[in-house]
Design a protein around this motif. Sequence first.
Motif, PDB file in Angstrom:
ATOM      1  N   PHE A  41     -11.612  21.678  23.184  1.00 36.42           N
ATOM      2  CA  PHE A  41     -12.640  22.764  21.832  1.00 36.42           C
ATOM      3  C   PHE A  41     -13.128  23.837  22.663  1.00 36.42           C
ATOM      4  O   PHE A  41     -14.288  23.710  23.041  1.00 36.42           O
ATOM      5  CB  PHE A  41     -13.609  22.083  21.410  1.00 36.42           C
ATOM      6  CG  PHE A  41     -12.595  20.478  21.076  1.00 36.42           C
ATOM      7  CD1 PHE A  41     -11.852  20.180  19.752  1.00 36.42           C
ATOM      8  CD2 PHE A  41     -12.885  19.135  21.149  1.00 36.42           C
ATOM      9  CE1 PHE A  41     -11.637  19.196  18.855  1.00 36.42           C
ATOM     10  CE2 PHE A  41     -12.489  18.373  20.058  1.00 36.42           C
ATOM     11  CZ  PHE A  41     -11.891  18.327  18.894  1.00 36.42           C
ATOM     12  N   VAL A  44     -15.104  22.963  25.378  1.00 34.24           N
ATOM     13  CA  VAL A  44     -15.352  22.015  26.117  1.00 34.24           C
ATOM     14  C   VAL A  44     -14.019  20.606  25.745  1.00 34.24           C
ATOM     15  O   VAL A  44     -12.383  21.206  25.353  1.00 34.24           O
ATOM     16  CB  VAL A  44     -15.915  20.974  24.818  1.00 34.24           C
ATOM     17  CG1 VAL A  44     -16.071  19.400  24.916  1.00 34.24           C
ATOM     18  CG2 VAL A  44     -17.212  21.420  24.673  1.00 34.24           C
ATOM     19  N   PRO A  65     -18.296   5.277  25.714  1.00 34.39           N
ATOM     20  CA  PRO A  65     -19.529   5.097  25.865  1.00 34.39           C
ATOM     21  C   PRO A  65     -19.720   6.362  24.676  1.00 34.39           C
ATOM     22  O   PRO A  65     -18.286   7.345  24.845  1.00 34.39           O
ATOM     23  CB  PRO A  65     -20.435   5.554  27.169  1.00 34.39           C
ATOM     24  CG  PRO A  65     -19.170   5.096  28.528  1.00 34.39           C
ATOM     25  CD  PRO A  65     -17.763   5.283  27.718  1.00 34.39           C
ATOM     26  N   GLY A  67     -19.069   9.782  22.969  1.00 33.12           N
ATOM     27  CA  GLY A  67     -18.979  11.140  23.971  1.00 33.12           C
ATOM     28  C   GLY A  67     -17.153  11.291  24.785  1.00 33.12           C
ATOM     29  O   GLY A  67     -17.357  11.769  25.521  1.00 33.12           O
ATOM     30  N   ALA A  68     -16.840  10.275  24.839  1.00 30.06           N
ATOM     31  CA  ALA A  68     -16.099   9.839  25.713  1.00 30.06           C
ATOM     32  C   ALA A  68     -14.403  10.467  25.797  1.00 30.06           C
ATOM     33  O   ALA A  68     -14.037  10.904  26.783  1.00 30.06           O
ATOM     34  CB  ALA A  68     -15.871   8.576  26.331  1.00 30.06           C
ATOM     35  N   LYS A  70     -12.710   9.419  22.841  1.00 28.29           N
ATOM     36  CA  LYS A  70     -12.101   8.767  21.769  1.00 28.29           C
ATOM     37  C   LYS A  70     -11.814   8.784  20.125  1.00 28.29           C
ATOM     38  O   LYS A  70     -10.555   8.998  19.445  1.00 28.29           O
ATOM     39  CB  LYS A  70     -13.086   7.392  21.172  1.00 28.29           C
ATOM     40  CG  LYS A  70     -13.811   6.058  22.235  1.00 28.29           C
ATOM     41  CD  LYS A  70     -14.081   5.411  22.534  1.00 28.29           C
ATOM     42  CE  LYS A  70     -15.928   5.378  21.697  1.00 28.29           C
ATOM     43  NZ  LYS A  70     -16.866   6.218  22.518  1.00 28.29           N
ATOM     44  N   SER A  71     -12.940   9.608  19.805  1.00 27.58           N
ATOM     45  CA  SER A  71     -11.846  10.071  18.530  1.00 27.58           C
ATOM     46  C   SER A  71     -11.463  11.203  17.843  1.00 27.58           C
ATOM     47  O   SER A  71     -10.207  11.289  17.387  1.00 27.58           O
ATOM     48  CB  SER A  71     -13.265  10.513  17.663  1.00 27.58           C
ATOM     49  OG  SER A  71     -14.428   9.704  17.042  1.00 27.58           O
ATOM     50  N   TYR A  81      -5.044  16.006  15.094  1.00 29.52           N
ATOM     51  CA  TYR A  81      -5.268  17.405  16.515  1.00 29.52           C
ATOM     52  C   TYR A  81      -3.700  17.322  17.155  1.00 29.52           C
ATOM     53  O   TYR A  81      -3.427  16.340  17.342  1.00 29.52           O
ATOM     54  CB  TYR A  81      -6.795  16.827  16.798  1.00 29.52           C
ATOM     55  CG  TYR A  81      -7.502  16.916  16.967  1.00 29.52           C
ATOM     56  CD1 TYR A  81      -8.188  17.134  15.835  1.00 29.52           C
ATOM     57  CD2 TYR A  81      -9.112  16.272  17.655  1.00 29.52           C
ATOM     58  CE1 TYR A  81      -9.225  17.863  15.173  1.00 29.52           C
ATOM     59  CE2 TYR A  81      -9.936  15.880  16.834  1.00 29.52           C
ATOM     60  CZ  TYR A  81     -10.384  17.253  15.849  1.00 29.52           C
ATOM     61  OH  TYR A  81     -11.791  16.485  15.465  1.00 29.52           O
ATOM     62  N   GLN A 113     -14.146   6.416  10.685  1.00 29.39           N
ATOM     63  CA  GLN A 113     -15.168   6.218  10.996  1.00 29.39           C
ATOM     64  C   GLN A 113     -16.310   5.990   9.005  1.00 29.39           C
ATOM     65  O   GLN A 113     -17.995   5.507   9.457  1.00 29.39           O
ATOM     66  CB  GLN A 113     -16.024   6.770  12.467  1.00 29.39           C
ATOM     67  CG  GLN A 113     -16.952   6.018  12.543  1.00 29.39           C
ATOM     68  CD  GLN A 113     -17.242   6.937  13.726  1.00 29.39           C
ATOM     69  OE1 GLN A 113     -16.237   7.697  14.316  1.00 29.39           O
ATOM     70  NE2 GLN A 113     -18.585   7.102  14.492  1.00 29.39           N
ATOM     71  N   HIS A 238     -16.909   1.072  20.063  1.00 27.04           N
ATOM     72  CA  HIS A 238     -17.877   1.857  20.734  1.00 27.04           C
ATOM     73  C   HIS A 238     -18.750   0.497  21.299  1.00 27.04           C
ATOM     74  O   HIS A 238     -18.247   0.555  22.606  1.00 27.04           O
ATOM     75  CB  HIS A 238     -18.987   2.456  20.135  1.00 27.04           C
ATOM     76  CG  HIS A 238     -20.479   2.944  20.783  1.00 27.04           C
ATOM     77  ND1 HIS A 238     -21.471   2.625  20.908  1.00 27.04           N
ATOM     78  CD2 HIS A 238     -20.306   4.013  22.252  1.00 27.04           C
ATOM     79  CE1 HIS A 238     -22.033   2.837  21.843  1.00 27.04           C
ATOM     80  NE2 HIS A 238     -21.695   4.089  22.463  1.00 27.04           N
TER      81      HIS A 238
END
Length: 283
Positions: A41, A44, A65, A67-68, A70-71, A81, A113, A238
Amino acid sequence: MQTQSQSQSQAPLPAQDGHVTADGRQIGGVMMEMKNITLRFGGVVAIKDISFDIRQGEIRAIIGPNGAGKSSMLNVISGFYHPQEGEVWFKGYRRGPMKPYEVARLGIARTFQNIALFDGMSVLDNIMTGRLNRMKSGFLAQALWWGPAEREENLNREAVEKIIDFLEIQNIRKTPVGRLPYGLKKRVELARALAAEPQLLLLDEPMAGMNVEEKEDMSRFILDVNDEFGTTIALIEHDMGVVMDLSDRVVVMDYGRKIGDGTPDEVRSNQDVIDAYLGVAHD
Ligand SMILES: Nc1ncnc2c1ncn2[C@@H]1O[C@H](COP(=O)(O)OP(=O)(O)OP(=O)(O)O)[C@@H](O)[C@H]1O
């Protein structure tokens, strides 16, 4: 841009032999393969050169954890995406960017989620929306409630009633979803995804925000769905604990990288995984 249907001419991946689990479930060949996926992104890097596969009939978890990534990975799997680098293969064919309805037609359904249901509509009507991609009769026939449309509606109702029984939500079938407690809303969302009769079911943090009892119920239903319908399930979580009891294999992500991949026991004893969950700094 290329969709799966446009890429049928490419050589399919070789089928791989499956196996039977200790509890007697049949795990088949590779259904989905992610090859060297990188997703950015702007500056990032959410996913960094990750490869793994999902086998027919298994419960595959992706954990990590905050921000790893996963989403982001679930969104790549669901086709929402499209990665800048790497390849996504599904049922033997390379998959390109797809619209949500094309993904649904391939047999992939998901939950979210943050629950995405229609609060003002009843449980039954919410679950019926999961059948939309299976409806074949045209708008006119539907509007006039004419022959084929009536038969189709009856078949859809039958399928939905079976799911309602299976998930033990008969007593709330007429209740507007907005009035339900959180755990039941999550179950209705699962019911709606199942109504599409998916081959691959994606669950986005199915236990998030649940109390212990609700988590136990949801775990049981996930196992039952896999067992009873043979649905392949990929879920992100998570919380490591619950997932370890549920999954056949687990991918562990941290800072966009894959740091572990294997059975729950293998992953549990992986030092990189232990460090990531304890918050040990990486180079
Ligand atoms: N749409 C987006 N635009 C910009 N950055 C994004 C976007 N989605 C995710 N990211 C970034 O990508 C990285 C991975 O985020 P992602 O949400 O995939 O992680 P996660 O493991 O699901 O986290 P969590 O457990 O907190 O939900 C994070 O640094 C996040 O800020």
